[in-house]
Motif scaffolding. Structure first.
Motif, PDB file in Angstrom:
ATOM      1  N   ILE A 139       0.835  -1.202   0.000  1.00 16.88           N
ATOM      2  CA  ILE A 139       0.000   0.000   0.000  1.00 16.88           C
ATOM      3  C   ILE A 139       0.867   1.249   0.000  1.00 16.88           C
ATOM      4  O   ILE A 139       0.511   2.269  -0.598  1.00 16.88           O
ATOM      5  N   TRP A 142       2.018   1.731  -3.550  1.00 13.12           N
ATOM      6  CA  TRP A 142       0.916   2.276  -4.356  1.00 13.12           C
ATOM      7  C   TRP A 142       0.738   3.760  -4.091  1.00 13.12           C
ATOM      8  O   TRP A 142       0.618   4.562  -5.019  1.00 13.12           O
ATOM      9  N   ARG A 185      -6.554  -0.132  -0.768  1.00 13.43           N
ATOM     10  CA  ARG A 185      -6.504   1.060  -1.639  1.00 13.43           C
ATOM     11  C   ARG A 185      -7.740   1.923  -1.441  1.00 13.43           C
ATOM     12  O   ARG A 185      -7.646   3.153  -1.376  1.00 13.43           O
ATOM     13  N   ALA A 244      -6.156   8.964  -6.199  1.00 13.28           N
ATOM     14  CA  ALA A 244      -6.331   7.779  -5.363  1.00 13.28           C
ATOM     15  C   ALA A 244      -7.671   7.099  -5.634  1.00 13.28           C
ATOM     16  O   ALA A 244      -7.731   5.870  -5.795  1.00 13.28           O
ATOM     17  N   ALA A 248      -7.765   3.312  -7.187  1.00 10.72           N
ATOM     18  CA  ALA A 248      -8.338   2.277  -6.313  1.00 10.72           C
ATOM     19  C   ALA A 248      -9.600   1.685  -6.926  1.00 10.72           C
ATOM     20  O   ALA A 248      -9.820   0.467  -6.873  1.00 10.72           O
TER      21      ALA A 248
END
Length: 437
Positions: A139, A142, A185, A244, A248
Motif C-alpha cells: 500500500i 501504491w 486502496r 487515489a 483504487a
C-alpha cells in the motif's frame, strides 16, 4: 467525519495542501493471478467474482438484544459438537497462516493499547504478521509510486495509520494479499478525500460539495459528449484524492461483479452526503440534537468498508440477498456501531485540535447539559446498545435466511466490526483515552 484518514496526525493542525501536479498518466493496474478465486460454495447461492484480470419504509421497533451475543456467536463460529466440524463454514473459509517455526511457537503477547472501559466488544486473534507486513509494503508503494498521494514530510503519519494491520485484522477470510489490497486502496483513498477535502490537510467545509462531486466522478464515471470528455478525464489526475479514488476504483472494478461495484458506489454516495451534512453544520455553527447527529453518522460512517467484505473474500453475496431490508439493517447497524467506536477513541485527539469538532460525547454534553465525563460514558452506552442491536439483527437474519452466502457475509461483517475496534484500540500512535476512570 470518521477520524481515520491515512494522512491524519495526532493533532488536527493545518497542513499544506496536497501536491496538485498532474502526472503524465496513472500506470495501469497489473494483471493479478488466477489464484484469487474463492473456495467453492453452492453454485445456486454464491456467484464467484470475475477473474481479477477481466476488463472492466417501515420504521423497525427496537429489538430485544438480551441474547444477541450468544446467538451471534453461533453464526460466527458455526455448529459445535461431535461430527459438526465439516459444517463450520467459518473454519473452512478462514485464511490459515503457515505454522510457526517451533523455536518461535510461543503465543505472542497482545498488541499494546487499552480498550475503552465499559465498552462492549469482542477480542480478535492477532493478525498474521507476514500478511500485515506485505500489505503495508504494497500500500505504501501504491501511495508513493502510483498515485503520488502525499509529500515526503507526511510519510510518518502514513506509516502511523497502520493500514496493513487494519486490513488483515478486518478481513480474516481474504484468500490472498491481492484481495486485501482491494480494500486497502479504497480505505486509503477514502481517507485521503476526508483529510484533504474536509479536515486535517487543508480541508474546509467551504466549497466541499463541488470538490466531492468531482471526486465522486472517479468512482461513478461521467458520460458526456465527445467535446467535454477529455477535460473530465484529465481532472481525474488533478489532485491526490482524485488520483487515489481513480486508481483504487480501477482495481476494484476489475475484481468485483457489476452489482458489487454499484453497491460500493451507492455506499460512497451515502458517505459523501454525510460529509456534506457535517460541513453544513460547521458553516452555520449548528450543534445538532443527539438523534440528528446519529442520523448524520449513519451516512458519514464506515459502511463502505464492511459492505465489500464479500469482494475481499473472493465471492459474491447476490444482489437480491444484499438488498433485503433485514440485511440492510445489519449493515447499517454495523456501520453505526463502528463509527461511534471512532468517536470514542478519537475524542481526546479532537479536543486537542483547533476548532470545534463534533463527536458523540461533545454533542451529548452540549445538548443534554452533561459534564464531559458523564457525556462520554453515555456515549459508551449508546455504542453498546448499537453493537447489541447489530448482533441481534444478524442472528435473526441468520435464522431467517440460513443460506451459505448469507452466513458467510454476516461473519465477514462481524469480523470487520471486531477488527475495526481492535485497530482503534491498538493504534496508540493516533489515539489515547481520556482520564475519566
Amino acid at each position: 467525519m470518521p477520524d481515520s484518514g491515512p494522512l491524519g496526525s495526532s493533532h488536527r493542525e493545518q497542513r499544506p495542501t496536497p501536491p496538485t501536479a498532474v502526472p503524465p498518466s496513472l500506470p495501469s493496474p497489473p494483471s493479478l493471478p488466477t489464484a484469487l478465486s474463492s473456495p467453492p460454495m453452492a453454485a445456486s447461492v454464491v456467484r464467484e467474482t470475475p477473474d481479477l484480470r477481466a476488463p472492466t419504509s417501515a420504521v423497525p421497533d427496537a429489538p430485544d438484544t438480551r441474547a444477541a451475543g450468544s446467538a451471534l456467536q453461533g453464526v460466527l463460529r458455526g455448529p459445535t459438537g461431535l461430527g459438526t466440524s465439516s459444517l463450520d463454514l467459518a473454519g473452512r473459509y478462514k485464511y490459515k497462516p503457515p505454522l510457526p517455526d517451533p523455536v518461535s511457537a510461543a503465543p505472542a503477547p497482545p498488541a499494546a493499547g487499552r480498550a475503552v472501559p465499559g465498552l462492549y466488544y469482542h477480542p480478535v486473534p492477532e493478525p498474521d504478521p507476514v500478511r500485515v507486513e506485505e500489505v503495508s509494503r504494497r500500500i505504501k508503494c501504491w501511495a508513493e509510486d502510483e498515485v503520488q498521494l502525499y509529500p515526503e514530510e507526511w510519510e510518518g503519519q502514513f506509516d502511523g495509520f497502520s493500514v496493513g494491520r487494519y486490513m488483515v485484522v478486518c478481513h480474516p477470510d481474504a484468500p490472498t494479499v491481492d484481495h486485501l489490497m482491494l480494500a486497502a486502496r479504497l480505505m486509503v483513498a477514502e481517507n485521503a478525500v476526508d483529510d484533504c477535502y474536509c479536515e486535517d490537510h487543508g480541508g474546509s467545509p467551504v466549497g466541499l460539495g463541488g470538490r466531492l462531486l468531482l471526486a465522486h466522478t472517479a468512482l461513478d464515471h461521467v458520460h458526456t459528449t465527445a467535446e467535454y470528455t477529455p477535460a473530465w478525464r484529465e481532472s481525474l489526475t488533478s489532485d491526490a484524492p482524485r488520483r487515489a479514488y481513480h486508481s483504487a476504483m480501477d482495481y476494484f472494478v476489475r475484481a468485483a461483479t457489476p452489482s458489487q461495484t454499484d453497491r460500493y458506489r451507492h455506499d460512497m454516495a451515502r458517505l459523501h452526503m454525510g460529509y456534506l451534512a457535517e460541513a453544513a453544520w460547521a458553516q452555520t455553527g449548528h450543534v445538532p440534537e443527539v438523534w440528528e447527529y446519529l442520523a448524520m453518522r449513519q451516512f458519514n460512517n464506515f459502511r463502505p468498508c464492511p459492505t465489500i467484505t464479500d469482494t475481499v473474500g473472493g465471492y459474491e453475496l447476490p444482489a437480491d440477498l444484499h438488498a433485503r431490508p433485514d440485511m440492510q439493517r445489519v449493515i447499517a447497524l454495523a456501520g453505526n456501531a463502528t463509527t461511534i467506536v471512532n468517536d470514542l477513541y478519537s475524542y481526546t485527539k479532537e479536543l486537542d485540535s483547533p476548532g470545534h469538532h463534533l463527536n458523540l460525547p461533545v454533542v451529548i454534553a452540549e445538548r443534554e447539559q452533561l459534564p464531559e465525563r458523564d457525556a462520554y460514558l453515555k456515549a459508551v452506552e449508546v455504542h453498546n446498545e448499537l453493537q447489541r442491536a447489530f448482533e441481534a439483527a444478524a442472528a435473526d437474519l441468520a435464522e431467517a435466511c440460513p443460506l451459505p452466502a448469507v452466513l458467510r457475509f454476516l461473519r465477514g461483517v462481524a469480523a470487520w466490526v471486531d477488527g475495526n475496534h481492535d485497530w482503534h484500540r491498538t493504534n496508540t500512535y493516533r489515539y489515547s483515552l481520556p482520564d475519566f476512570w
